[in-house]
Design a protein around this motif. Structure first.
Motif, PDB file in Angstrom:
ATOM      1  N   SER A  43       5.745  -9.844   0.706  1.00 54.10           N
ATOM      2  CA  SER A  43       5.769 -11.030  -0.045  1.00 54.10           C
ATOM      3  C   SER A  43       4.748 -12.159   0.605  1.00 54.10           C
ATOM      4  O   SER A  43       4.320 -13.186  -0.115  1.00 54.10           O
ATOM      5  N   GLY A  81       9.547  -5.347   2.161  1.00 53.41           N
ATOM      6  CA  GLY A  81       9.564  -6.440   1.073  1.00 53.41           C
ATOM      7  C   GLY A  81       9.031  -7.785   1.869  1.00 53.41           C
ATOM      8  O   GLY A  81       8.248  -8.544   1.152  1.00 53.41           O
ATOM      9  N   ALA A 129      10.767  -3.662  -3.111  1.00 47.98           N
ATOM     10  CA  ALA A 129      10.068  -4.508  -4.641  1.00 47.98           C
ATOM     11  C   ALA A 129      11.231  -5.631  -4.772  1.00 47.98           C
ATOM     12  O   ALA A 129      10.851  -6.790  -5.140  1.00 47.98           O
ATOM     13  N   TRP A 130      12.587  -5.544  -4.523  1.00 42.58           N
ATOM     14  CA  TRP A 130      13.579  -6.412  -4.875  1.00 42.58           C
ATOM     15  C   TRP A 130      13.229  -7.705  -4.047  1.00 42.58           C
ATOM     16  O   TRP A 130      13.279  -8.664  -4.397  1.00 42.58           O
ATOM     17  N   ALA A 169      10.627  -8.496  -2.134  1.00 45.61           N
ATOM     18  CA  ALA A 169       9.127  -8.912  -2.257  1.00 45.61           C
ATOM     19  C   ALA A 169       9.265 -10.013  -3.559  1.00 45.61           C
ATOM     20  O   ALA A 169       8.404 -10.815  -3.307  1.00 45.61           O
ATOM     21  N   GLY A 170       9.793  -9.570  -4.641  1.00 44.02           N
ATOM     22  CA  GLY A 170       9.931 -10.146  -5.888  1.00 44.02           C
ATOM     23  C   GLY A 170      10.618 -11.365  -6.049  1.00 44.02           C
ATOM     24  O   GLY A 170      10.773 -12.009  -6.914  1.00 44.02           O
ATOM     25  N   ASP A 171      11.615 -11.637  -5.167  1.00 37.85           N
ATOM     26  CA  ASP A 171      12.732 -12.478  -5.254  1.00 37.85           C
ATOM     27  C   ASP A 171      12.976 -13.510  -4.035  1.00 37.85           C
ATOM     28  O   ASP A 171      13.602 -13.314  -3.075  1.00 37.85           O
TER      29      ASP A 171
END
Length: 331
Positions: free
Chosen positions: A203, A199, A119-120, A122-124
């Motif tokens: 993305s 991730g 999650a880290w 994929a989201g940043d």
């Protein structure tokens, strides 16, 4: 007890027993009778040493000698195929079953860490940029991840995967000699690698490809590695808290039992390697490939739970030497 005097008095018996065990295949009738007699006497000596001395080196030597002598006395009556059947029906599954809470806890933490890392990443976008360039990420998600499973001949790829995974499992179990502390690093590296890949795929909206390729072999493969971590951590904890038994006794029995898992996982990981080489890159529909992994996982869990519970209920510990340290006696 004067341990030095005890050793001096009985060393000739132990040396003679060791000689007979080493040459057991060429013994005559009288020597076989002598072997049985010396085995019983040495087992009694081991009990005496345990109750009257704290010399762990001597206890260890006599424990090993008694185990080898017992094998020499009784082993010839058990066909090899029965030992093999017993290993897969009792020894391996019961050790896995007895470590089930360690296994479950390790799996839960691994899944949580992997999900958090995925999650880290994929989201940043900044995290993604620190891992690889946009071109490299695009190449990974578009080609490299999928090509990894089909760029080599299936047979050689299966062998390479099997050896690598068996090595990771063996290294994980071996780490238990250091109280299991290196296991946390091994798990972190595996969780981080899986999480980063997941991730990056997420993305670029490629999670369907990720799960379609990793699930068939990944479910049973990760379960096997996490089982190795669970039993390794359990053994490491035994060094800290051996329970009511002496620490050396508990570690000896638990250590031998853990060897059952190390040997059994060689077969489990071979099956995972075959799935990864022949099923994962195959032309089967995604649902069919995932179904193979789910069925393999369910079969593995069922095998451990059913056979392991049955053996545990019968009082079996999975000790490869049938726990010769637990209660040696002269009878």
């Amino acid at each position: 007890m004067d341990i030095d005097a005890f050793v001096t008095a009985h060393r000739p018996v132990w040396d003679r027993l060791e000689h007979l065990v080493r040459h057991r295949r060429s013994l005559n009738g009288a020597e076989v009778d002598e072997l049985v007699d010396l085995y019983q006497r040495t087992a009694t000596h081991l009990s005496i040493v345990r109750s009257g001395s704290t010399d762990e080196m001597l206890v260890g030597r006599l424990s090993a000698l008694v185990a080898r002598a017992r094998s020499a006395v009784t082993g010839a009556h058990t066909p090899a195929w029965r030992e093999l059947v017993r290993f897969f029906a009792v020894s391996f599954p019961v050790v896995a079953y007895r470590a089930r809470w360690w296994w479950l806890g390790t799996s839960a933490v691994f899944l949580a860490v992997t999900t958090a890392v995925a999650a880290w990443v994929a989201g940043d976008p900044q995290v993604q940029a620190s891992i690889a360039s946009p071109i490299e990420i695009a190449r990974l998600v578009e080609h490299d991840f999928a090509d990894y499973y089909s760029e080599n001949p299936a047979a050689s790829f299966a062998g390479r995967v099997w050896i690598n995974n068996a090595w990771v499992a063996a290294l994980t179990i071996a780490s238990s000699v250091l109280l299991g502390l290196p296991i946390f690093y091994i798990l972190w590296m595996n969780a981080a690698n899986v999480g980063v890949t997941a991730g990056l795929m997420a993305s670029r909206d490629k999670l369907d490809i990720f799960f379609g390729l990793i699930t068939p072999h990944g479910l049973p493969e990760l379960s096997a590695v996490l089982l190795a971590a669970g039993v390794g951590l359990r053994l490491g904890w035994t060094a800290i808290d051996p329970g009511p038994r002496r620490r050396a006794e508990a570690l000896a029995e638990q250590g031998r039992a853990v060897m059952s898992v190390a040997l059994g996982l060689v077969v489990v990981l071979l099956i995972c390697g075959l799935i990864e080489a022949f099923v994962t890159p195959s032309g089967l529909p995604t649902w069919a490939r995932i179904g193979v992994g789910v069925v393999a996982e369910i079969a593995f869990i069922w095998y451990v739970m059913v056979f392991g519970r049955r053996a545990a209920a019968a009082g079996d510990s999975g000790d490869l030497e049938q726990a010769p340290d637990a209660a040696p006696s002269a009878g």
